[in-house]
Design a protein around this motif. Structure first.
Motif, PDB file in Angstrom:
ATOM      1  N   PRO A  12       6.475  -3.601 -12.466  1.00 40.13           N
ATOM      2  CA  PRO A  12       7.236  -4.429 -11.500  1.00 40.13           C
ATOM      3  C   PRO A  12       6.623  -5.567 -10.817  1.00 40.13           C
ATOM      4  O   PRO A  12       5.477  -5.256 -10.324  1.00 40.13           O
ATOM      5  CB  PRO A  12       7.779  -3.387 -10.395  1.00 40.13           C
ATOM      6  CG  PRO A  12       7.480  -2.067 -11.278  1.00 40.13           C
ATOM      7  CD  PRO A  12       6.307  -2.278 -12.174  1.00 40.13           C
ATOM      8  N   SER A  13       7.090  -6.649 -10.708  1.00 40.02           N
ATOM      9  CA  SER A  13       6.419  -7.804 -10.084  1.00 40.02           C
ATOM     10  C   SER A  13       6.265  -7.505  -8.484  1.00 40.02           C
ATOM     11  O   SER A  13       5.513  -8.188  -8.083  1.00 40.02           O
ATOM     12  CB  SER A  13       7.348  -9.135 -10.299  1.00 40.02           C
ATOM     13  OG  SER A  13       8.555  -8.865  -9.679  1.00 40.02           O
ATOM     14  N   ASP A  14       7.086  -6.684  -7.885  1.00 40.33           N
ATOM     15  CA  ASP A  14       6.978  -6.363  -6.550  1.00 40.33           C
ATOM     16  C   ASP A  14       6.012  -4.937  -6.142  1.00 40.33           C
ATOM     17  O   ASP A  14       6.012  -4.644  -5.116  1.00 40.33           O
ATOM     18  CB  ASP A  14       8.401  -6.238  -6.019  1.00 40.33           C
ATOM     19  CG  ASP A  14       8.878  -4.887  -6.581  1.00 40.33           C
ATOM     20  OD1 ASP A  14       8.679  -4.362  -7.475  1.00 40.33           O
ATOM     21  OD2 ASP A  14      10.105  -4.614  -5.881  1.00 40.33           O
ATOM     22  N   MET A  15       5.073  -4.443  -7.498  1.00 41.29           N
ATOM     23  CA  MET A  15       4.496  -3.375  -7.178  1.00 41.29           C
ATOM     24  C   MET A  15       3.111  -3.938  -6.425  1.00 41.29           C
ATOM     25  O   MET A  15       2.668  -5.028  -6.701  1.00 41.29           O
ATOM     26  CB  MET A  15       4.172  -2.818  -8.464  1.00 41.29           C
ATOM     27  CG  MET A  15       3.134  -1.599  -8.422  1.00 41.29           C
ATOM     28  SD  MET A  15       2.555  -0.955  -9.986  1.00 41.29           S
ATOM     29  CE  MET A  15       4.075   0.151 -10.263  1.00 41.29           C
ATOM     30  N   PRO A  16       2.764  -3.465  -5.157  1.00 39.11           N
ATOM     31  CA  PRO A  16       1.827  -3.686  -4.438  1.00 39.11           C
ATOM     32  C   PRO A  16       0.364  -3.708  -5.356  1.00 39.11           C
ATOM     33  O   PRO A  16       0.214  -2.695  -6.407  1.00 39.11           O
ATOM     34  CB  PRO A  16       1.454  -2.650  -3.289  1.00 39.11           C
ATOM     35  CG  PRO A  16       2.887  -1.952  -3.115  1.00 39.11           C
ATOM     36  CD  PRO A  16       3.531  -2.035  -4.711  1.00 39.11           C
ATOM     37  N   ALA A  17      -0.503  -4.780  -5.153  1.00 41.58           N
ATOM     38  CA  ALA A  17      -1.803  -4.950  -6.032  1.00 41.58           C
ATOM     39  C   ALA A  17      -2.613  -3.625  -6.121  1.00 41.58           C
ATOM     40  O   ALA A  17      -3.076  -3.293  -7.040  1.00 41.58           O
ATOM     41  CB  ALA A  17      -2.447  -5.952  -5.661  1.00 41.58           C
ATOM     42  N   ASP A  18      -2.897  -2.990  -5.127  1.00 40.86           N
ATOM     43  CA  ASP A  18      -3.522  -1.895  -4.927  1.00 40.86           C
ATOM     44  C   ASP A  18      -2.763  -0.761  -5.844  1.00 40.86           C
ATOM     45  O   ASP A  18      -3.751   0.057  -6.587  1.00 40.86           O
ATOM     46  CB  ASP A  18      -3.922  -1.474  -3.672  1.00 40.86           C
ATOM     47  CG  ASP A  18      -2.838  -1.236  -2.630  1.00 40.86           C
ATOM     48  OD1 ASP A  18      -1.631  -1.524  -3.163  1.00 40.86           O
ATOM     49  OD2 ASP A  18      -2.858  -0.594  -1.588  1.00 40.86           O
ATOM     50  N   GLN A  19      -1.728  -0.478  -5.664  1.00 39.66           N
ATOM     51  CA  GLN A  19      -1.324   0.571  -6.517  1.00 39.66           C
ATOM     52  C   GLN A  19      -1.322   0.201  -8.105  1.00 39.66           C
ATOM     53  O   GLN A  19      -1.489   1.008  -8.998  1.00 39.66           O
ATOM     54  CB  GLN A  19       0.634   0.682  -6.200  1.00 39.66           C
ATOM     55  CG  GLN A  19       1.126   1.752  -6.985  1.00 39.66           C
ATOM     56  CD  GLN A  19       2.708   1.829  -6.574  1.00 39.66           C
ATOM     57  OE1 GLN A  19       2.980   1.125  -5.728  1.00 39.66           O
ATOM     58  NE2 GLN A  19       3.285   2.662  -7.344  1.00 39.66           N
ATOM     59  N   ALA A  20      -1.092  -1.009  -8.404  1.00 34.38           N
ATOM     60  CA  ALA A  20      -1.312  -1.291  -9.762  1.00 34.38           C
ATOM     61  C   ALA A  20      -2.659  -1.260 -10.121  1.00 34.38           C
ATOM     62  O   ALA A  20      -2.745  -0.543 -11.360  1.00 34.38           O
ATOM     63  CB  ALA A  20      -0.792  -2.778  -9.983  1.00 34.38           C
ATOM     64  N   GLU A  21      -3.713  -1.525  -9.530  1.00 32.79           N
ATOM     65  CA  GLU A  21      -4.862  -1.340  -9.921  1.00 32.79           C
ATOM     66  C   GLU A  21      -5.400   0.128  -9.835  1.00 32.79           C
ATOM     67  O   GLU A  21      -6.194   0.455 -10.897  1.00 32.79           O
ATOM     68  CB  GLU A  21      -5.744  -1.879  -8.983  1.00 32.79           C
ATOM     69  CG  GLU A  21      -5.818  -3.682  -8.857  1.00 32.79           C
ATOM     70  CD  GLU A  21      -5.892  -4.063 -10.451  1.00 32.79           C
ATOM     71  OE1 GLU A  21      -6.753  -3.721 -10.988  1.00 32.79           O
ATOM     72  OE2 GLU A  21      -5.132  -4.951 -10.722  1.00 32.79           O
TER      73      GLU A  21
END
Ligand SMILES: O=C(O)C[C@H]1C=CC(=O)O1
Length: 92
Positions: A12-21
Motif C-alpha cells: 500500500p502506498s500509505d504503508m509507513p516506510a519503517d513498516q515496509a522495511e
C-alpha cells in the motif's frame, strides 16, 4: 515437484516506510532460508517491475501453499503458480 511462481508485490502506498522495511527484511530472511534448504532454488527479478519469477522445488501442492502463505509479504502479493513437468526433449 517443480513450480514456476510469479509474485507481484503491491505494498500500500500509505504503508509507513519503517513498516515496509521491516516486512521486506523478514521476507529476505525467510526466502534465503528456503533457498539454502533447496526449496526455492531460483529467484529472479522481472526487469522493470516490482515482481519476481521463482522456481520452487517441493513435495506437494500443499507444501507449496504453506510456504507461499507464510511469506511475510503474502498479504501484499499477487501470486500465479504454474506446475512444471519434464519436457521430453530436455537433456537436463
Ligand atoms: O522482492 C520480491 O520479489 C518479493 C520477495 C521475494 C523474495 C524476497 O526477498 O522478496
Amino acid at each position: 515437484m517443480l513450480y514456476l511462481v510469479r509474485m507481484d508485490v503491491h505494498l500500500p502506498s500509505d504503508m509507513p516506510a519503517d513498516q515496509a522495511e521491516e516486512i521486506k527484511a523478514r521476507e529476505k530472511a525467510y526466502s534465503q532460508r528456503l533457498q539454502r534448504e533447496g526449496k526455492w532454488p531460483q529467484l529472479y527479478r522481472i526487469v522493470g517491475e516490482y515482481a519476481n519469477y521463482s522456481i520452487f522445488d517441493v513435495e506437494s501442492n500443499d507444501e507449496l501453499h504453506t510456504l507461499l502463505s507464510n511469506l511475510p509479504l503474502f498479504p501484499y502479493l499477487e501470486i500465479a503458480v504454474t506446475p512444471l513437468a519434464r519436457h521430453p526433449s530436455s537433456i537436463h
